[in-house]
Motif scaffolding. Structure first.
Motif, short mmCIF file in Angstrom:
data_model
loop_
_atom_site.label_atom_id
_atom_site.label_comp_id
_atom_site.label_asym_id
_atom_site.label_seq_id
_atom_site.Cartn_x
_atom_site.Cartn_y
_atom_site.Cartn_z
N GLY A 470 26.89 -47.57 25.29
CA GLY A 470 28.22 -47.18 24.83
C GLY A 470 28.98 -48.30 24.15
N GLN A 472 29.44 -50.65 21.06
CA GLN A 472 29.05 -50.73 19.66
C GLN A 472 28.99 -52.18 19.17
OE1 GLN A 472 31.26 -48.14 17.04
NE2 GLN A 472 30.99 -49.49 15.28
N ARG A 473 29.97 -53.00 19.59
CA ARG A 473 30.00 -54.39 19.13
C ARG A 473 30.81 -55.23 20.11
NH1 ARG A 473 32.88 -53.94 14.57
NH2 ARG A 473 34.72 -55.10 15.27
N GLU A 491 31.61 -47.12 21.44
CA GLU A 491 31.16 -46.07 20.52
C GLU A 491 32.03 -44.83 20.71
OE1 GLU A 491 27.11 -45.45 21.52
OE2 GLU A 491 26.38 -47.27 20.54
N GLY A 492 32.18 -44.07 19.66
CA GLY A 492 32.96 -42.84 19.77
C GLY A 492 34.45 -43.09 19.76
N SER A 494 38.25 -43.96 20.83
CA SER A 494 38.73 -45.13 21.56
C SER A 494 39.25 -44.79 22.95
CB SER A 494 39.84 -45.82 20.77
OG SER A 494 40.93 -44.94 20.56
#
Length: 754
Positions: A470, A472-473, A491-492, A494
């Motif tokens: 989950g 992303q960065r 991801e997805g 916020s």
């Protein structure tokens, strides 16, 4: 002896409020004028936030980051639009750098950063035509709003090759506060004249119609002064002013309607002015007092929650309820003492009567005696409902449950810029960022690492959180003196469920230093946990105190339980409609709002407390009149019919007037205020027109005389401490539970012996 003492107390109160009516009203006028002065500018001292729990981990982490890494928590964003050129064009870059440098020199501004300084891809739009200058305005909401007002005009607009618009959390909150103030003024301008017209339709007399409106204005102005004082000691949400207006008008009108209606009944029955006021205070006055206490308790329950958004409604609600009751029980009797029979003056329905047509509600309250008098339609309706009680009870209950089913799919979220109208500048900025920038700047999570650590330990922790599903960065760490922080982009969405799950996983991740997580999703998680933790206490307080107060009013064990269950059932339509309309987006075009796919976490709690209290308000009005007649006659079904006949029209009128006020509040351009106003308007109408008209008589018919049962110790307690609307039961009357087991002939003997 207790009955004598009670009568003496009531008589003493009547003498107190009628002894010097002119002096009483003059003192009230002076106090109200002082309240206008004291409450002036209260909205400017209020905040537009308050959804976060102050003792939560996310709050601690946010405050620490603001203190140690101010550039990690920007609340002011300048959206720089280069038109058709690239933001890397030399002239655009030079102007962007100049704006950032100029902003950093402004007093109260810290942590200024920009795309042209950091070259962060998160600060550059995907099409390359927009970039962001981010900064933090120091201070609380009020101070930040003042700084924004000072600097925004000089940055907004055209600057050489670029166009600048102002956004960020501070701008969103400040614009929301301004819009709420404007909308509240418009709501008052809508509600007051419409309310006056409805009151004239109810009373006929323009004089009688003005009295409830005067009580409401006194309650609103007094509450504004109270809130102004509270802002000296704690934060108060600007949303609370909407509740002040709604309850100030709604409840004051309810209470004044009830008292003026009963006063006119007593006058019509032949009583002189002072006697009519005494009877009114002994009967309707007691009901108003009980009603005010039940509503105040429902609102006071919000004090158990840590969020100042909810606590603000408790401050405003308790103040306005008590002031409305005080004005109705002190100022209104003084005015009635001066007016006497002239309370019926300026009868605007006289023309209709001259033409031989009875006006709606004409003769309202001409006494209980005439079979063909006012309320006969309600009497016939109650007989019909009780004749088919099982059908009405089952069909109504099933219908309400079905209306509430959408609430099973509720999703809780947090308020954002989409609360604002689509044309609001701060919302336009946020939508540009949300849709046109990579990684949704401002939508990530921050992990604060407190305590000294080596670069290797930071790197190891960074790798472990990057491996969590989950994520992303991960950016960072950004190090300071004894602490550091990491930016984690989920991801997805916020604030979606994935981001909320990620918050819990980050908090569970072991580290060689103390960690705490903040960000939008973390604030939401903590807010939901705080509400879930305190909600049982709030509901428990409301239920227990409501049971006690209704028992003191009725002397029955079963009626309080019935009142709580039916009141809760009356809220199902409201909660179902909130999800179907505001979460799922149905009717969003007609109502002019943007659905975010969820409901702000604190709103259902607020709406429950307010709507439950208002439902009890109408319940007390009806039950008190039923109890009065039952004490007089001992006839259960007749008492239900009598109560509905003498309060059905009054409760409906009061509900319609309160709904008008709430709908006026619901015309707000801010979605949460719209939801609050329209949702409570629906709950009030459902309670008055469905619960009080259908379910209460049907359930009381099905329960029969056992409705009035209470065990002997509680009967003794009620005889000593309880109060009810109406005179004491005639000497020799047996308790209801004795009569409930008797045959018809035995009951006749018991009643005859009384």
């Amino acid at each position: 002896m207790s009955e004598v003492n009670s009568a003496e107390r009531v008589g003493g109160w009547t003498r107190f409020v009628t002894a010097r009516p002119r002096l009483t009203l003059l003192a009230a006028l002076v106090i109200t004028a002082l309240a206008v002065f004291a409450g002036g500018g209260v909205a400017d001292r209020m905040g537009s936030g308050g959804w976060e729990a102050p003792d939560a981990e996310s709050t601690y982490a946010t405050q620490a980051l603001e203190r140690e890494f101010p550039d990690s928590q920007p609340n002011l964003l300048l959206l720089v639009d280069s038109g058709g050129a690239s933001v890397d064009d030399p002239s655009v870059a030079a102007e962007g750098a100049r704006l950032a440098e100029r902003l950093s020199a402004e007093p109260g501004i810290v942590g200024v950063g920009s795309y042209w300084r950091t070259k962060s891809p998160a600060l550059r739009s995907t099409d390359g035509h927009e970039a962001i200058v981010a900064a933090r305005i120091e201070g609380d909401e009020k101070a930040a709003g003042e700084i924004l007002d000072r600097i925004a005009p000089s940055y907004r607009g055209k600057h050489g090759p670029v166009e600048v618009t102002v956004g960020g959390p501070v701008a969103v909150q400040h614009e929301m506060q301004s819009i709420i103030q404007e909308d509240l003024l418009r709501a008052e301008l809508i509600a007051l004249p419409v309310t006056l017209v409805l009151l004239v339709m109810v009373f006929g007399s323009a004089i009688a119609a003005l009295l409830p409106l005067g009580v409401g204005i006194v309650a609103i102005l007094g509450t504004n002064a109270v809130l102004r004082g509270i802002t000296e000691f704690t934060d108060v949400s600007v949303f609370a002013q909407n509740l002040t207006t709604a309850l100030g008008l709604g409840l004051a009108i309810d209470y004044a309607l009830f008292i003026v209606r009963r006063f006119r009944e007593e006058l019509a029955a032949g009583a002189d002015t002072r006697t009519a006021i005494g009877t009114t205070l002994r009967t309707a006055g007691r009901t108003v007092l009980f009603s005010a206490l039940t509503v105040a308790v429902s609102l006071a329950a919000m004090m158990v929650f840590p969020q100042y958004f909810l606590r603000s409604f408790a401050y405003a609600g308790i103040a306005v309820v008590l002031l409305a009751a005080a004005a109705a029980l002190i100022l209104l009797p003084a005015a009635l003492m001066l007016l006497g029979p002239r309370v019926n003056s300026l009868d605007l329905r006289r023309l209709l009567r001259r033409r031989g047509k009875p006006a709606a509600g004409a003769g309202a309250g001409e006494g209980p005696g005439a079979a063909d008098g006012p309320g006969r339609g309600w009497a016939r309706f109650s007989v019909l409902v009780m004749r088919r009680a099982p059908v009405f009870a089952v069909v109504t209950t099933v219908g309400l449950v079905l209306l509430g089913l959408p609430f099973l799919g509720v999703k809780f979220g947090t308020a954002d810029d989409r609360q604002l109208p689509a044309t609001a500048e701060s919302r336009v900025v946020q939508e540009h960022i949300r849709e046109g920038f990579p990684g949704s700047p401002g939508g990530g999570l921050e992990v604060l690492a407190a305590g000294a650590a080596s670069p290797g330990q930071y790197a190891d922790f960074r790798e472990r959180i990057a491996a969590i599903p989950g994520v992303q960065r991960v950016d960072g760490p950004v190090t300071g003196e004894g602490s550091a922080y990491f930016d984690v982009l989920p991801e997805g969405e916020s604030v979606g469920q994935g981001a909320q799950d990620l918050v819990r996983e980050l908090r569970a991740e072991p580290a060689p230093f103390d960690t705490s997580v903040t960000g939008t999703a973390a604030v939401l998680v903590d807010s939901k946990d705080a509400i879930a933790d305190r909600l049982p206490w709030a509901v428990g307080i409301i239920v227990v105190v409501t049971l006690l107060l209704v028992f003191l009013l009725t002397g029955s064990v079963l009626i309080p339980l019935q009142a709580v269950v039916l009141n809760a059932l009356s809220l199902t339509a409201m909660f179902g409609a909130v999800v179907w309309v505001f979460q799922d987006g149905n009717l969003s075009g007609i109502l002019s709002f943007t659905s975010t796919g969820d409901i702000e976490t604190t709103l259902p709690v607020l709406m429950f407390c307010v709507a439950f209290g208002l439902s009890m308000d109408y319940g007390v009005f009806l039950l008190s009149r039923i109890k009065e007649e039952y004490d007089r006659t001992g006839d259960h079904e007749h008492s239900v019919t009598f109560g509905l006949r003498h309060t059905g029209g009054l409760i409906t009128a009061a509900a319609v007037i309160l709904a008008v006020v709430m709908v006026a509040i619901g015309t707000s351009r801010v979605t949460n205020t719209k939801m609050l106003g329209l949702g409570i308007a629906l709950a009030v109408l459902m309670d008055a027109m469905v619960i009080r008209s259908l379910l209460v008589p049907a359930v009381m018919k099905l329960m029969g005389r056992v409705t009035w049962w209470a065990p002997a110790p509680l009967r003794a307690f009620h005889r000593r401490f309880g109060l009810s609307e109406g005179e004491s039961a005639p000497p020799g009357r047996q308790d209801a539970d004795e009569m409930s087991g008797a045959t018809g002939r035995e009951r006749d003997k018991i009643t005859a012996g009384a």
